[in-house]
Design an enzyme around this catalytic site. Structure first.
Site, PDB file in Angstrom:
ATOM      1  N   TYR A 118       0.880  -1.075  -0.141  1.00 43.51           N
ATOM      2  CA  TYR A 118       0.037   0.125  -0.090  1.00 43.51           C
ATOM      3  C   TYR A 118       0.840   1.189  -0.105  1.00 43.51           C
ATOM      4  O   TYR A 118       2.003   1.402   0.725  1.00 43.51           O
ATOM      5  CB  TYR A 118      -0.995   0.010   1.371  1.00 43.51           C
ATOM      6  CG  TYR A 118      -1.864   1.053   1.533  1.00 43.51           C
ATOM      7  CD1 TYR A 118      -2.905   1.400   0.836  1.00 43.51           C
ATOM      8  CD2 TYR A 118      -1.157   2.202   1.932  1.00 43.51           C
ATOM      9  CE1 TYR A 118      -3.808   2.405   0.974  1.00 43.51           C
ATOM     10  CE2 TYR A 118      -1.618   3.386   2.159  1.00 43.51           C
ATOM     11  CZ  TYR A 118      -3.244   3.649   1.801  1.00 43.51           C
ATOM     12  OH  TYR A 118      -3.959   4.838   1.785  1.00 43.51           O
ATOM     13  N   GLU A 206      -3.416   7.757  -3.896  1.00 47.74           N
ATOM     14  CA  GLU A 206      -3.719   6.384  -3.102  1.00 47.74           C
ATOM     15  C   GLU A 206      -3.506   5.292  -4.401  1.00 47.74           C
ATOM     16  O   GLU A 206      -4.126   5.115  -5.306  1.00 47.74           O
ATOM     17  CB  GLU A 206      -4.803   5.926  -2.533  1.00 47.74           C
ATOM     18  CG  GLU A 206      -4.958   4.862  -1.637  1.00 47.74           C
ATOM     19  CD  GLU A 206      -6.239   4.553  -0.798  1.00 47.74           C
ATOM     20  OE1 GLU A 206      -6.166   4.686   0.334  1.00 47.74           O
ATOM     21  OE2 GLU A 206      -7.147   4.577  -1.523  1.00 47.74           O
TER      22      GLU A 206
END
Length: 398
Positions: A118, A206
């Protein structure tokens, strides 16, 4: 402002961020044609909506079927997957039970995934710096990781005077367990993301998941990009990417009148001047046992026409069972607010309880205008009194 995944990847690609080859398609036939141009043998078909959790989501007309992200092994399977998505309503954790209609899909080449990570960049309001967040828990919602395994989230704040440096990326790379050439590749990836974030005035970028391939490459498998609305005047090219079908019609209408409006899921409509007072109003509604249906700041210099428009937007929400108007008149005049409220109430044949609390400039004139209007307007002396009266009035009306 949010954009779709395929738009985000195209923008990031322009700054050197590594993404897989893929294209958007609006029909099943277009999707199959895209697959024919991509390297196989595996393809991924992704529903394009402004919400996360697409892979775990379910379609309203096929609740027991596959989600909004599907693998395919031929152009015909891509066509079939697109046909099952386009024109159908996808329900995810972020859409709520109403779901979102899928109007297009993104067909992308498959990838040999060795690890899922991530990575994101956002503005940290506490430090006034861009914050890079990374985690080994790729593919999971970062909120879940923060709640259950906060130690697995690494954070690096970037000084805007210096920008990102190689040691920032190395610190994150080592924390993610990257080795050898992966560290340098990751460094270039982070630098490219930072450049994109700053140049495009982003609110968040993101990548979830960020994958390490079997060959050791670092690739963005998904991408979410959101822009700072206050900076869009500098980016007319980004405005063209707006998909109004993905936005709340009430919020779109509010923007046309320079109103700050955010739809919520409560039953008490709020019209307030000033963001701080609006937040306090929503809080006290909760304190007295109800929930706000919206955040609406009419601003300090609203006109009668803007107030009327705000009132109409509130009443266009079928969930609204009562309205609380809370105005502190500084630059804003209470008589102008009163005239706008009355005009809108008459035009729309108001049939829900209305509580108005006015203080400040021309307050007595504003109260007089409302008292002489002939409308059933409940006057309040202070904020607590107003919240209590609107909650009680809604209960009585029910």
């Amino acid at each position: 402002m949010n954009i779709h995944e395929y738009q985000a990847k195209e923008l990031l690609r322009g700054f050197g961020v590594a993404v897989l080859e893929g294209h958007a398609a609006w029909t099943p036939e277009e999707a199959a044609a895209v697959a024919a141009r991509l390297p196989g043998p595996v393809y991924v078909v992704k529903s394009q909506i402004h919400a996360g959790g697409r892979g775990a989501g379910r379609f309203a007309d096929d609740p027991n079927g596959k989600g909004g992200v599907r693998l395919a092994r031929s152009a015909e399977e891509v066509r079939a997957a697109a046909e099952a998505m386009i024109g159908h309503t996808l329900i995810t954790k972020q859409t709520g039970p109403a779901g979102r209609r899928v109007n297009r899909v993104y067909v992308e080449a498959g990838c040999d995934i060795a690890r899922e990570l991530y990575l994101s960049l956002l503005v940290d309001r506490a430090t006034s710096r861009i914050l890079i967040m990374a985690s080994t828990e790729g593919g999971m919602e970062i909120e879940e990781v923060a709640a259950h395994s906060p130690e697995k989230i690494m954070r690096v704040a970037i000084d805007p005077a210096t920008g990102v440096w190689p040691f920032h990326a190395r610190r994150l790379a080592f924390a993610l367990g990257l080795t050898g050439k992966q560290v340098a590749t990751f460094g270039r990836f982070v630098e490219a993301m930072y450049k994109a974030f700053v140049a495009l005035d982003c609110a968040i970028v993101e990548i979830n998941p960020l994958v390490v391939t079997g060959g050791g490459e670092i690739v963005a498998l998904d991408a979410k990009v959101s822009f700072d609305d206050n900076a869009l005047f500098r980016h007319p090219e980004l405005e063209k990417l707006r998909d109004e079908a993905e936005e709340d019609p009430k919020e779109l209408e509010a923007a046309k009148h320079s109103l700050n409006y955010v739809a919520l899921d409560g039953t008490i409509g709020c019209m307030v001047n000033g963001a701080g007072l609006a937040m306090a109003t929503m809080d006290i509604i909760k304190l007295y046992g109800a929930a706000p249906a919206n955040f609406l700041d009419v601003g300090g210099g609203a006109t009668k026409e803007r107030v009327t428009a705000a009132f109409k937007i509130i009443l266009s929400d079928p969930n609204v069972e009562g309205i609380l108007v809370n105005i502190f008149g500084g630059i804003m005049r209470c008589d102008v607010i009163a005239e706008g409220v009355i005009a809108a109430a008459r035009e729309l044949s108001l049939n829900v309880p209305l509580v108005v609390r006015l203080e400040g400039t021309n307050v007595e004139l504003g109260k007089q205008i409302m008292a002489q209007s002939g409308l059933k307007i409940i006057a309040a002396d202070n904020l607590a009194d107003a919240a209590q009266k609107v909650v009680n009035a809604v209960k009585e009306a029910a």
